[in-house]
Design a protein around this motif. Structure first.
Motif, mmCIF file in Angstrom:
data_model
loop_
_atom_site.group_PDB
_atom_site.id
_atom_site.type_symbol
_atom_site.label_atom_id
_atom_site.label_comp_id
_atom_site.label_asym_id
_atom_site.label_seq_id
_atom_site.Cartn_x
_atom_site.Cartn_y
_atom_site.Cartn_z
ATOM 1 N N PRO A 1 -8.645 4.063 -12.017
ATOM 2 C CA PRO A 1 -7.364 3.984 -11.302
ATOM 3 C C PRO A 1 -6.833 2.558 -11.215
ATOM 4 C CG PRO A 1 -9.150 4.236 -9.755
ATOM 5 C CD PRO A 1 -9.760 4.321 -11.122
ATOM 6 N N GLY A 2 -7.706 1.584 -11.454
ATOM 7 C CA GLY A 2 -7.317 0.190 -11.284
ATOM 8 C C GLY A 2 -6.132 -0.229 -12.124
ATOM 9 N N PHE B 1 -7.693 12.583 -6.469
ATOM 10 C CA PHE B 1 -8.545 11.987 -5.445
ATOM 11 C C PHE B 1 -8.034 10.602 -5.058
ATOM 12 C CE2 PHE B 1 -12.014 8.937 -4.693
ATOM 13 C CZ PHE B 1 -12.321 9.326 -3.405
ATOM 14 N N TRP C 1 -13.087 -2.626 -10.202
ATOM 15 C CA TRP C 1 -12.709 -1.242 -10.475
ATOM 16 C C TRP C 1 -11.266 -1.024 -10.031
ATOM 17 C CZ3 TRP C 1 -14.769 3.789 -7.774
ATOM 18 C CH2 TRP C 1 -14.515 4.872 -8.602
ATOM 19 N N ILE C 2 -11.017 -1.238 -8.737
ATOM 20 C CA ILE C 2 -9.655 -1.104 -8.216
ATOM 21 C C ILE C 2 -9.327 -2.407 -7.508
ATOM 22 C CG2 ILE C 2 -8.099 0.368 -6.908
ATOM 23 C CD1 ILE C 2 -10.336 2.465 -6.933
ATOM 24 N N PRO C 3 -8.876 -3.402 -8.259
ATOM 25 C CA PRO C 3 -8.670 -4.732 -7.650
ATOM 26 C C PRO C 3 -7.702 -4.681 -6.479
ATOM 27 C CG PRO C 3 -8.221 -4.760 -10.020
ATOM 28 C CD PRO C 3 -8.517 -3.358 -9.660
ATOM 29 N N SER C 4 -6.685 -3.806 -6.558
ATOM 30 C CA SER C 4 -5.675 -3.790 -5.493
ATOM 31 C C SER C 4 -6.242 -3.276 -4.180
ATOM 32 C CB SER C 4 -4.488 -2.932 -5.907
ATOM 33 O OG SER C 4 -4.909 -1.599 -6.084
ATOM 34 N N HIS D 1 -10.026 -5.982 1.901
ATOM 35 C CA HIS D 1 -11.178 -5.219 2.391
ATOM 36 C C HIS D 1 -12.223 -5.081 1.291
ATOM 37 C CE1 HIS D 1 -9.101 -4.221 6.047
ATOM 38 N NE2 HIS D 1 -8.063 -3.787 5.364
ATOM 39 N N PRO E 1 0.789 -1.233 0.000
ATOM 40 C CA PRO E 1 0.000 0.000 0.000
ATOM 41 C C PRO E 1 0.820 1.282 0.000
ATOM 42 C CG PRO E 1 -0.881 -1.543 1.594
ATOM 43 C CD PRO E 1 0.381 -2.141 1.072
ATOM 44 N N SER F 1 -3.030 1.293 -10.037
ATOM 45 C CA SER F 1 -2.932 1.293 -8.576
ATOM 46 C C SER F 1 -2.255 0.034 -8.049
ATOM 47 C CB SER F 1 -4.312 1.431 -7.967
ATOM 48 O OG SER F 1 -5.073 0.296 -8.276
ATOM 49 N N GLY F 2 -2.317 -1.067 -8.792
ATOM 50 C CA GLY F 2 -1.768 -2.298 -8.260
ATOM 51 C C GLY F 2 -0.413 -2.666 -8.817
ATOM 52 N N LEU G 1 -4.814 -4.047 1.181
ATOM 53 C CA LEU G 1 -6.127 -3.434 1.040
ATOM 54 C C LEU G 1 -7.084 -4.330 0.259
ATOM 55 C CD1 LEU G 1 -5.162 0.244 0.216
ATOM 56 C CD2 LEU G 1 -6.077 -0.632 2.338
ATOM 57 N N ILE H 1 -12.118 -2.793 -4.384
ATOM 58 C CA ILE H 1 -13.266 -1.923 -4.657
ATOM 59 C C ILE H 1 -13.862 -2.288 -6.014
ATOM 60 C CG2 ILE H 1 -13.994 0.454 -5.019
ATOM 61 C CD1 ILE H 1 -11.694 1.281 -3.185
ATOM 62 N N PHE I 1 -6.649 9.070 -1.668
ATOM 63 C CA PHE I 1 -7.375 7.938 -1.112
ATOM 64 C C PHE I 1 -6.425 6.789 -0.780
ATOM 65 C CE2 PHE I 1 -9.472 3.864 -1.857
ATOM 66 C CZ PHE I 1 -10.417 3.912 -0.857
ATOM 67 N N GLN J 1 2.581 1.811 -3.361
ATOM 68 C CA GLN J 1 1.523 2.054 -4.349
ATOM 69 C C GLN J 1 0.965 3.450 -4.215
ATOM 70 O OE1 GLN J 1 -1.571 -0.822 -3.895
ATOM 71 N NE2 GLN J 1 -0.241 -2.490 -4.507
ATOM 72 N N VAL K 1 -14.123 5.418 4.837
ATOM 73 C CA VAL K 1 -12.806 4.780 4.900
ATOM 74 C C VAL K 1 -12.696 3.958 6.183
ATOM 75 C CG1 VAL K 1 -10.331 5.218 5.148
ATOM 76 C CG2 VAL K 1 -11.626 6.439 3.426
ATOM 77 N N TYR K 2 -13.216 4.505 7.272
ATOM 78 C CA TYR K 2 -13.164 3.756 8.530
ATOM 79 C C TYR K 2 -13.968 2.461 8.415
ATOM 80 C CZ TYR K 2 -13.314 2.652 13.465
ATOM 81 O OH TYR K 2 -13.172 2.013 14.668
ATOM 82 N N PHE L 1 -17.527 3.623 -2.231
ATOM 83 C CA PHE L 1 -16.680 4.592 -2.912
ATOM 84 C C PHE L 1 -17.255 4.977 -4.262
ATOM 85 C CE2 PHE L 1 -13.705 2.609 0.108
ATOM 86 C CZ PHE L 1 -13.598 3.722 0.910
ATOM 87 N N PHE M 1 -17.980 8.730 -5.170
ATOM 88 C CA PHE M 1 -17.503 9.209 -6.471
ATOM 89 C C PHE M 1 -18.607 9.983 -7.192
ATOM 90 C CE2 PHE M 1 -16.733 8.383 -11.005
ATOM 91 C CZ PHE M 1 -15.425 8.801 -11.132
ATOM 92 N N PRO N 1 -12.998 13.953 -6.606
ATOM 93 C CA PRO N 1 -13.183 12.804 -7.478
ATOM 94 C C PRO N 1 -13.337 13.176 -8.947
ATOM 95 C CG PRO N 1 -14.497 12.511 -5.554
ATOM 96 C CD PRO N 1 -13.892 13.878 -5.450
ATOM 97 N N TYR O 1 -14.748 0.859 5.765
ATOM 98 C CA TYR O 1 -14.085 -0.003 4.795
ATOM 99 C C TYR O 1 -12.932 -0.772 5.446
ATOM 100 C CZ TYR O 1 -10.520 -0.466 1.029
ATOM 101 O OH TYR O 1 -9.538 -0.880 0.182
ATOM 102 N N LEU O 2 -12.198 -0.095 6.323
ATOM 103 C CA LEU O 2 -11.077 -0.772 6.970
ATOM 104 C C LEU O 2 -11.545 -1.764 8.032
ATOM 105 C CD1 LEU O 2 -8.577 2.191 7.241
ATOM 106 C CD2 LEU O 2 -8.487 0.265 5.671
#
Lengths: 474, 495
Positions: free
Chosen positions: A467-468, A390, B66-69, B198, A322, A471-472, B195, B72, A394, A325, B182-183, B133, B137, A385, B185-186
């Motif tokens: 962003p995917g 954003f 969307w954001i696999p890492s 989650h 994280p 981001s990874g 991450l 999400i 995040f 990244q 965010v809280y 998210f 968004f 966003p 989500y964590l």
């Protein structure tokens, strides 16, 4: 490794091109070189050291590492330089006599930046920082006849030299305590100290290094040179300074803390947390009270150093995950948006002769494209966003929150509310205020610069919508 | 696929508008919004036919990586509650666009229409998001266009301060919500690790087991965004100025649809997520809501500017909806759903009337108007229909909504219900006063020269009038759609 060799070689070739009577060939040449190097750099992705046999891959004489981490951050600095260059066209048009030298210095400074992100040996870190910094000292003073530019160069040089001394002293103490410059051996030496009586020396060394790099990345309380230097430096080089130097600095910093010094986190983590809080506070409050857009961007770059420091807090002994990244994504989004903002500001300030918010007034009517790109950049820097900024925030906030620093995240969120206040001011000026008398004529933007600006805006939006993809990576 | 089309088609149309000019831009914008409405109607029919009321119908589910890492997903879906608001949004946007067509003086009108459609994407995204998210968004995506619509096309000299205040208020509220998300989500998934473990899915939030003290402060973090958006007393100070000084279409978007984002957010993202926090703060929110009802109404009585009067009246009516939501009674929640629709129709109708009068006379001041009704029979009738529905006269949508809401609040607490019931009396006072001053009374400078509604304007009022009576006579259409959802919300809250 190839990027370093090619950039150095072509930098020298470029100096000779300066003997040509016309400097029209320079910009295309440098662009081609950068595009080539950017592509070659990406070839190293996932197979370190693309020329086996030539170097003892993935290391270069155990001093530089080529891995995904260095490729990713080299990619950011090369891309930033590539998209920034079109805005130097006014130098070509004005027949600037020293243009070849400027471009060569830029190429050399990129060599320094790449060394900073791929070092595996503290001497390489030092050499990288110096190559980058000395080029920047010269470029800060490149507007020779302008007093403010001279002041900026002198200030930057004195502060920088001072910081370098501290950094070098830190490296020396670290060497004294552990007997090595190699990052991985340092980590091992700290984990199992050979001589316990040397621990104080180690801790002082770590602190001095943190302070030295803190100067370079303009983290508070070592940021006070930033506003004056950024304001006095010609806008084109300010943009370079606030993106490339910062990205390389943070990549180097994270590497140092996460790979070499995880064993001393009891010393550096509280220091970084304190620096982070101060930087966020001073950067954001400082930016909020400015009336010059350029000075606002200078303070805002200090505040972004604060968000990136937040990412360092989450660094835990590895160059993936994280924290890395988050810093990667944030640096990328920040660099792109900053280049766009400075690009627009440079065009406006050259042709309207002013760098304050009022100079931007009415831009939406005269130049809708410039106003749109500036708006996207401001929204991204503000972390709203739909833009890359954003997700940069995040990812960093989420990474820090997982480490249990909830209060720090809350503070950073409060500070980004302040940020929205001052990032909205250029937008208000452009869209809601009528143009000042005498500035109703549209600003002349050539096709190449327009295309670059559109590319920057699109990149920012793509980072914010999908962003995917990035981001990874690390 | 249908969901994706609904959400992203307006955006595509907005981008295309860049290449259209003048009449072509109008035709494209209006055509796109009508097509969107047709698709929404088709979706509603499909939803009814599928017979799976309440459950997110399978045909509407869109779940992409969307954001696999970070674990999400881009998760959209439609259930009965979403469908009500989708229908409201898609029905109102063509009318709002048509209002913009009436204003020849707008500079760069193509950009105006494009921003309205862009806003529609944001709104529909909010109403269909099933991931926290994604919700956030779209929540912000809806803010950016309305800021420019309200600011750049306003001619008021204080527009910069007014819209700046609006923007800062709403974005600060939503940043608190983001912090809360965010809280939450964590808290999902294992405590340590990357991450990717989650999740920010709605269902993951619903199944969280949080302590009462956590929920207590999480409630305020998440509620901050909704409270500012609706707005609830005392977070309302941005609202009257922004409603009054924005161009008419922007005001309609703000009051007709955007404030429903806040109420929808409470229903979907607050009540079931932090039920213990809700029951802890229920009474305080009820008190604030009822203060808002009375406060808005009393100020409305004293107003001279028609738009400002409607703005305060809207504040008062929103108070009642919030009181209904936090009554946590089935009948109150059902009333909220109907009233969201009825209020959207009413308030857009009222602002349309104010805009029609202002375009003809150049003023909104009740002191300068009077005796307009003689030359404008059609406008008077439309005005009266919208007004009576806002006053909650039986047979109109406003009646059904307010009646159910008051019943819910009464069930929660008889005194609260009695005080909230004053809203009907108050709104009769200030609205009839407005009608009397503007349309009846002694003749003014405009009473002889004013022209009646044109055919095009009548066509804009017609659907609103139909909707008012539809909601009044057949509220079951929507009650039926929303009931399973409100039931499941109440089950989650433990009532």
């Amino acid at each position: 490794m190839l990027p370093i060799v090619l950039l150095s070689a072509f930098g020298i070739v470029n100096l000779f091109l300066g003997f040509l009577r016309s400097n029209r060939a320079l910009l295309p040449f440098v662009l081609v070189v950068l595009a080539l190097v950017f592509g070659l750099n990406l070839l190293d992705w996932n197979h370190a050291g693309s020329l086996p046999g030539l170097f003892d891959s993935p290391y270069v004489a155990q001093m530089l590492t080529v891995d995904n981490y260095s490729v990713a951050f080299s990619g950011i600095v090369l891309l930033t330089a590539l998209v920034l260059l079109p805005f130097s066209r006014s130098y070509v048009a004005a027949g600037e006599p020293n243009l070849a030298e400027y471009y060569s210095l830029l190429l050399f400074s990129l060599v320094g930046a790449i060394m900073m992100v791929s070092y595996n040996h503290l001497i390489m870190l030092f050499v990288g920082i110096e190559i980058l910094s000395i080029s920047m000292y010269c470029l800060a003073g490149s507007d020779k006849r302008n007093v403010r530019s001279n002041e900026a160069a002198l200030k930057y040089f004195l502060q920088g030299a001072f910081a370098t001394g501290i950094l070098l002293f830190g490296i020396a103490l670290l060497y004294g305590a552990t007997g090595t410059f190699q990052l991985n051996e340092l980590a091992a030496g700290i984990a199992a100290p050979a001589n316990a009586s040397l621990q104080p020396m180690l801790y002082v060394g770590v602190l001095l290094m943190v302070i030295g790099i803190g100067f370079k990345i303009s983290a508070a309380p070592f940021h006070f040179w930033t506003p004056d230097v950024y304001e006095g430096t010609p806008t084109f080089f300010t943009a370079f300074m606030s993106t490339v130097v910062k990205t390389a600095g943070f990549a180097a910093f994270l590497k140092l803390l996460a790979v070499a010094l995880p064993g001393t986190s009891a010393v550096w983590r509280p220091t970084i947390v304190a620096m982070c809080v101060l930087t966020l506070l001073l950067g954001n409050v400082g930016a909020a009270v400015q009336s010059s857009a350029k000075r606002m961007l200078a303070y805002s770059s200090v505040s972004h150093a604060g968000y990136l420091l937040l990412g360092l807090v989450a660094g835990r002994g590895q160059l993936s995950g994280p924290a890395a990244q988050g810093i990667f994504f944030y640096s990328l989004a920040y660099s792109i948006a900053t280049v766009a903002a400075f690009g627009v500001l440079k065009l406006v300030s050259e042709q309207r002769g002013r760098e304050d918010y009022a100079g931007l007034a009415g831009l939406a009517r005269t130049n809708p494209l410039l106003a749109f790109v500036m708006t996207v950049a401001m929204l991204s820097l503000g972390g709203i966003p739909l833009t890359g900024g954003f997700f940069g925030k995040f990812f960093i906030f989420a990474a820090v929150a997982t480490q249990g620093y909830i209060w720090l995240v809350v503070f950073a969120v409060l500070m980004s509310m302040v940020g929205i206040y001052y990032y909205l001011r250029p937008v208000i000026a452009m869209y809601l205020r009528p143009a000042e008398p005498g500035t109703e004529t549209p600003i002349v933007v050539d096709g190449f610069q327009s295309v670059t600006l559109v590319v920057l805006a699109v990149l920012t939006l793509v980072l914010g919508i999908l962003p995917g993809f990035l981001s990874g990576l690390l | 696929m249908l969901t994706a089309f609904l959400v992203f088609f307006p955006l595509a149309a907005a981008l295309l508008l860049h290449f259209a000019k003048g009449g072509a831009a109008r035709a494209l914008a209006l055509g796109a919004s009508l097509l969107e409405f047709a698709v929404a109607l088709y979706a509603a029919g499909y939803y009814y036919a599928s017979g799976r009321l309440g459950n997110p119908a399978s045909g509407f589910d869109l779940n992409l990586n969307w954001i696999p890492s970070a674990g999400i997903n881009f998760h959209l879906g439609v259930d009965g509650l979403s469908l009500c608001l989708i229908l409201l949004t898609t029905a109102l946007v063509p009318i709002i666009l048509a209002t913009a067509f009436r204003h020849e003086e707008y500079e760069n009108p193509g950009a105006f229409y494009a921003l309205v459609l862009f806003m529609q994407t944001g709104l529909l995204g909010v109403f269909t998001a099933l991931d926290a998210f994604v919700f956030y968004f779209f929540w912000e995506v809806a803010l950016i266009p309305i800021y420019f619509l309200a600011g750049a096309w306003s001619r008021h000299e204080r527009r910069i301060q007014i819209t700046f205040k609006f923007f800062l208020y709403t974005i600060i509220g939503s940043l608190f919500m983001l912090a809360g998300f965010v809280y939450l989500y964590l808290q999902t998934g294992p405590a340590a690790g990357s991450l990717a473990a989650h999740s920010s899915d709605l269902q993951a939030f619903y199944s969280l087991k949080l302590s009462a003290s956590e929920q207590s402060w999480l409630f305020w973090l998440v509620f901050a965004a909704f409270a500012v958006k609706m707005p609830i007393f005392p977070f309302h100070t941005w609202q009257p100025d922004t409603y009054t000084e924005s161009p008419a279409p922007a005001t309609m978007l703000l009051s007709g649809i955007m404030l429903k984002m806040g109420i929808y957010g409470c229903l979907r993202w607050l009540l079931p997520v932090v039920p213990l926090g809700v029951s802890q703060w229920q009474q305080l929110v009820e008190v604030l809501a009822i203060i808002g009802i009375i406060y808005g109404a009393i100020i409305a009585i004293r107003q001279d500017d028609m738009k400002r009067l409607i703005a305060y009246s809207s504040l008062s009516h929103v108070g009642l909806m919030i009181a209904g939501v936090f009554s946590l009674k089935a009948i109150g929640l059902q009333g909220t759903v109907v009233q969201m629709l009825a209020h959207g129709v009413n308030v857009v109708g009222m602002f349309l009337v104010a805009d029609a009068i202002e375009r003809r006379t150049g003023t909104r001041s009740l002191a300068e108007l009077g005796g307009l009704t003689r030359r404008t029979p059609l406008l008077s009738v439309c005005f009266l229909v919208m007004l009576l529905s806002t006053v909650a006269l039986p047979l109109t949508g406003g009646f059904v909504g307010e009646f159910l809401l008051l019943a819910g609040v009464y069930e929660f607490n008889a005194w609260a219900g009695a005080i909230a019931g004053l809203t009907i009396i108050f709104s009769a006072v200030y609205l009839l006063r407005m009608y009397q001053r503007a349309m009846l009374g002694p003749d003014s400078a405009y009473s002889e020269t004013i022209t009646d509604l044109s055919g095009a304007e009548l066509a804009m009022f017609a659907p609103l009038v139909v909707l008012v009576f539809w909601l009044g006579l057949f509220p079951g259409t929507f009650l039926h759609l929303a009931e399973p959802v409100t039931q499941s919300i109440l089950t989650a809250v433990g009532r």
